[in-house]
Design an enzyme around this catalytic site. Structure first.
Site, PDB file in Angstrom:
ATOM      1  N   GLY A 185     112.897  52.422  59.087  1.00  0.00           N
ATOM      2  CA  GLY A 185     113.356  52.816  57.756  1.00  0.00           C
ATOM      3  C   GLY A 185     114.811  52.448  57.586  1.00  0.00           C
ATOM      4  O   GLY A 185     115.507  52.198  58.582  1.00  0.00           O
ATOM      5  N   CYS A 187     112.090  51.847  65.826  1.00  0.00           N
ATOM      6  CA  CYS A 187     113.382  51.678  65.156  1.00  0.00           C
ATOM      7  C   CYS A 187     113.882  53.030  64.623  1.00  0.00           C
ATOM      8  O   CYS A 187     114.191  53.910  65.409  1.00  0.00           O
ATOM      9  CB  CYS A 187     113.260  50.603  64.076  1.00  0.00           C
ATOM     10  N   TYR A 188     113.900  53.235  63.309  1.00  0.00           N
ATOM     11  CA  TYR A 188     114.322  54.539  62.784  1.00  0.00           C
ATOM     12  C   TYR A 188     113.468  55.654  63.389  1.00  0.00           C
ATOM     13  O   TYR A 188     113.961  56.744  63.700  1.00  0.00           O
ATOM     14  CB  TYR A 188     114.194  54.558  61.255  1.00  0.00           C
ATOM     15  N   HIS A 220     110.897  45.847  66.867  1.00  0.00           N
ATOM     16  CA  HIS A 220     109.711  45.933  66.002  1.00  0.00           C
ATOM     17  C   HIS A 220     108.511  45.235  66.644  1.00  0.00           C
ATOM     18  O   HIS A 220     108.401  44.008  66.577  1.00  0.00           O
ATOM     19  CB  HIS A 220     110.016  45.312  64.631  1.00  0.00           C
ATOM     20  N   GLU A 268     105.581  45.228  65.549  1.00  0.00           N
ATOM     21  CA  GLU A 268     104.578  44.895  64.534  1.00  0.00           C
ATOM     22  C   GLU A 268     104.782  43.529  63.892  1.00  0.00           C
ATOM     23  O   GLU A 268     104.044  43.144  62.999  1.00  0.00           O
ATOM     24  CB  GLU A 268     104.551  45.992  63.449  1.00  0.00           C
ATOM     25  N   ASP A 295      88.418  40.658  45.155  1.00  0.00           N
ATOM     26  CA  ASP A 295      88.353  42.126  45.203  1.00  0.00           C
ATOM     27  C   ASP A 295      87.241  42.673  44.314  1.00  0.00           C
ATOM     28  O   ASP A 295      86.423  43.494  44.748  1.00  0.00           O
ATOM     29  CB  ASP A 295      89.689  42.765  44.776  1.00  0.00           C
ATOM     30  N   LYS A 342      93.813  43.201  52.167  1.00  0.00           N
ATOM     31  CA  LYS A 342      93.214  41.993  51.587  1.00  0.00           C
ATOM     32  C   LYS A 342      92.449  41.163  52.633  1.00  0.00           C
ATOM     33  O   LYS A 342      91.349  40.685  52.368  1.00  0.00           O
ATOM     34  CB  LYS A 342      94.339  41.147  50.985  1.00  0.00           C
TER      35      LYS A 342
END
Ligand code: XMP
Length: 516
Positions: free
Chosen positions: A58, A85-86, A173, A175, A231, A372
């Site tokens: 964040g 991180c945060y 990070h 991710e 979608d 998606k």
């Protein structure tokens, strides 16, 4: 939310741009994950029966007044917690450590050294594994019970753990793809530390959703608006499988689609045996757009006209449907629950989501748990052809927002023809796979040219080619100059009324992908 979803890995969001990435990486490991705002109550967290907790990054500093906080009870739930991180700094701060503003801020990819006595969680990192860092604060003192498990050149405490309580923190990070061992690290945390067995498959999701739709709709009827995009089509396929002839799809053809596209959509959907009502509303849309030049007004008029036409059809079906299916995706849900609230309106996006306040239908949203790429995989499992699944995203308001200035039948013809040439040239080119979107835009100016010996004063087309992961940010998707020159040549030669072609070289941000 269907009850039958697996117990999730819960991600608490502290406002990072990367929070969605965490959820996606985990789902790619076939483990179900959900994002909740950090303000969620401890009772609600318990009710979700999380298998592990992840605290996102964040933009704030934990020691700032009003910084996003968390109920300290989350560290006593008995489930493993990973702070990123945060999230790591907050874990340290809440548990009695000290976080300060770093002397040297660290942004970018950096080698990390894992300490010799770190637990087996960290074994995926080789001696100089690269990790992505992006932080201005740093941990000065660990909370009691923790040990440091990694450092970088600028950050003495880049990772930490309390093995007994199964609490872990990383300043980097995991991710993002730049952290090369990021996914193996997350996998190790979830499988080895949290003892989770991957069981999130889309085949299971299809069966669960079909059962859920049948249960919800009961003996009633359901209607679904199809746009020809992935979608709404996958939503319709699921509902059709669940309800059979109590399902009706409606395709409102606004006349603002690409050349030949409406016909192709009907062919594709008929092929899928979807009961389809095709409403040709081109005249209504063009009439209502007459003289409107302002982009937001255009979007609003198109949205409103869509609802009017759709409603009119829906309310006059032989059996009045009680339910309406929408292709809402998980990112839309996250956006509406985010602790920041919905981000400020840059463009009012038009889809069936723009429901009027007095909506006479009950909503069914079978994709609202999916990203998606998961919807694309679902489409594949449901038999959608590859060409359909790989279609470029196309905005709800269609070509109207690629006609800068007023929309007239003549200006629509010009942009349709230019767009057809762009697609003919790029669809089967080696660049298509690297591009997110490629299209033509008609500008509201005319320029002088010379054709034969004649002076011309005609329209200008801009070509836009972008690369992107998700449409949120984008780069210019470069294509070689000879290919561009060929495009320009064909458009000027073949599209009546165009004597100049320009190339848009703007990234998003600061520009947006569409021009309006
Ligand atoms: P922008 O122009 O905001 O576009 O950078 C980001 C992505 O969204 C698509 N887009 C839309 N999609 N309804 C949609 O369903 C809309 O109103 C709309 N406007 C933009 C755009 O094509 C790009 O992929």
């Amino acid at each position: 939310m269907p009850q039958s979803l697996p117990d999730p890995v819960l991600i608490l969001d502290f406002g990072s741009q990367l929070t969605q990435n965490i959820a996606r990486r985990i789902r790619e490991l076939e483990i179900y994950s959900e994002i909740l705002p950090h303000t969620v109550s401890i009772g609600d967290i318990r009710a979700k029966k999380p298998r592990a907790l992840i605290l996102s990054g964040g933009p704030s500093s934990v020691f700032e007044k009003g910084a996003p906080a968390v109920d300290p009870e989350i560290f006593n739930l008995g489930v493993p917690v990973l702070g990123i991180c945060y999230g790591m700094q907050l874990m340290a701060h809440v548990l009695g450590g000290k976080v300060v503003s770093a002397e040297v801020r660290e942004y970018g990819v950096t080698p990390i050294t894992i300490e010799a006595d770190a637990s087996s969680l960290w074994k995926v990192f080789s001696p100089a594994s690269a990790v992505l860092m992006s932080h201005g604060d740093t941990i000065l003192k660990l909370p009691s019970g923790f040990r440091k498990t990694g450092h970088t050149r600028s950050t003495p405490i880049a990772a930490m753990e309390d093995v007994k309580k199964r609490l872990y923190g990383v300043q980097f990070h995991p991710e993002v793809t730049q952290t090369l061992q990021g996914v193996p690290f997350l996998k190790n945390f979830l499988l080895e530390i949290a003892n989770i067995s991957p069981n999130w498959t889309l085949t299971g999701y299809i069966d669960r959703q079909i059962a859920e739709i049948s249960r919800t709709v009961g003996k009633d009827h359901l209607i679904c608006a199809l746009s020809g995009g992935i979608d709404s089509t996958v939503t319709a396929l699921l509902c059709h499988l669940a309800l059979g002839d109590r399902f009706q799809a409606v395709f409102v053809d606004n006349g603002l689609m690409r050349s030949g596209e409406a016909r192709q959509i009907i062919v594709d959907l008929t092929h899928l045996k979807l009961p389809l009502l095709h409403v040709n509303a081109e005249k209504t849309f063009l009439d209502r757009l007459k003289g409107i030049r302002d982009p937001e007004r255009k979007r609003k008029v198109i949205g409103k006209t869509f609802i009017d036409v759709f409603w009119e059809e829906a309310l006059h079906l032989p059996v009045r449907p009680r339910y309406l299916a929408q292709g809402t995706l998980y990112p839309d849900v996250i956006e509406s629950v985010s602790h920041k609230g919905p981000s400020s309106v840059i463009k009012s996006h038009h889809n069936v989501g723009g429901l009027p306040k007095k909506n006479p239908f009950l909503l069914v949203e079978p994709l609202k748990d999916l990203f998606k790429d998961e919807v694309r995989r679902l489409g594949k499992e449901l038999g959608l052809p590859e060409t359909f699944i790989r279609k470029q995203p196309f905005p709800g308001p269609g070509l109207a927002i690629r006609i800068i200035g007023s929309v007239t039948p003549e200006r629509l013809r010009i942009v349709q023809e230019a767009d057809r040439i762009v697609r003919e040239e790029l669809d089967h080119s080696p660049y298509a796979a690297t591009l997110w979107q490629y299209f033509a835009v008609l500008l509201p100016i005319q320029s002088v040219g010379v054709m034969g010996d004649q002076r011309t004063y005609e329209n200008v087309i801009a070509i836009r080619t972008v690369s992107s992961q998700d449409g949120m940010t984008a780069d210019v998707g470069e294509i070689p100059y000879p290919a561009l020159a060929h495009l320009s040549h064909r458009i000027i030669a073949e599209v009546r009324g165009v004597n100049r072609v320009v190339y848009d070289i703007s990234a998003k941000p600061p520009s947006t992908i569409e021009w309006e």
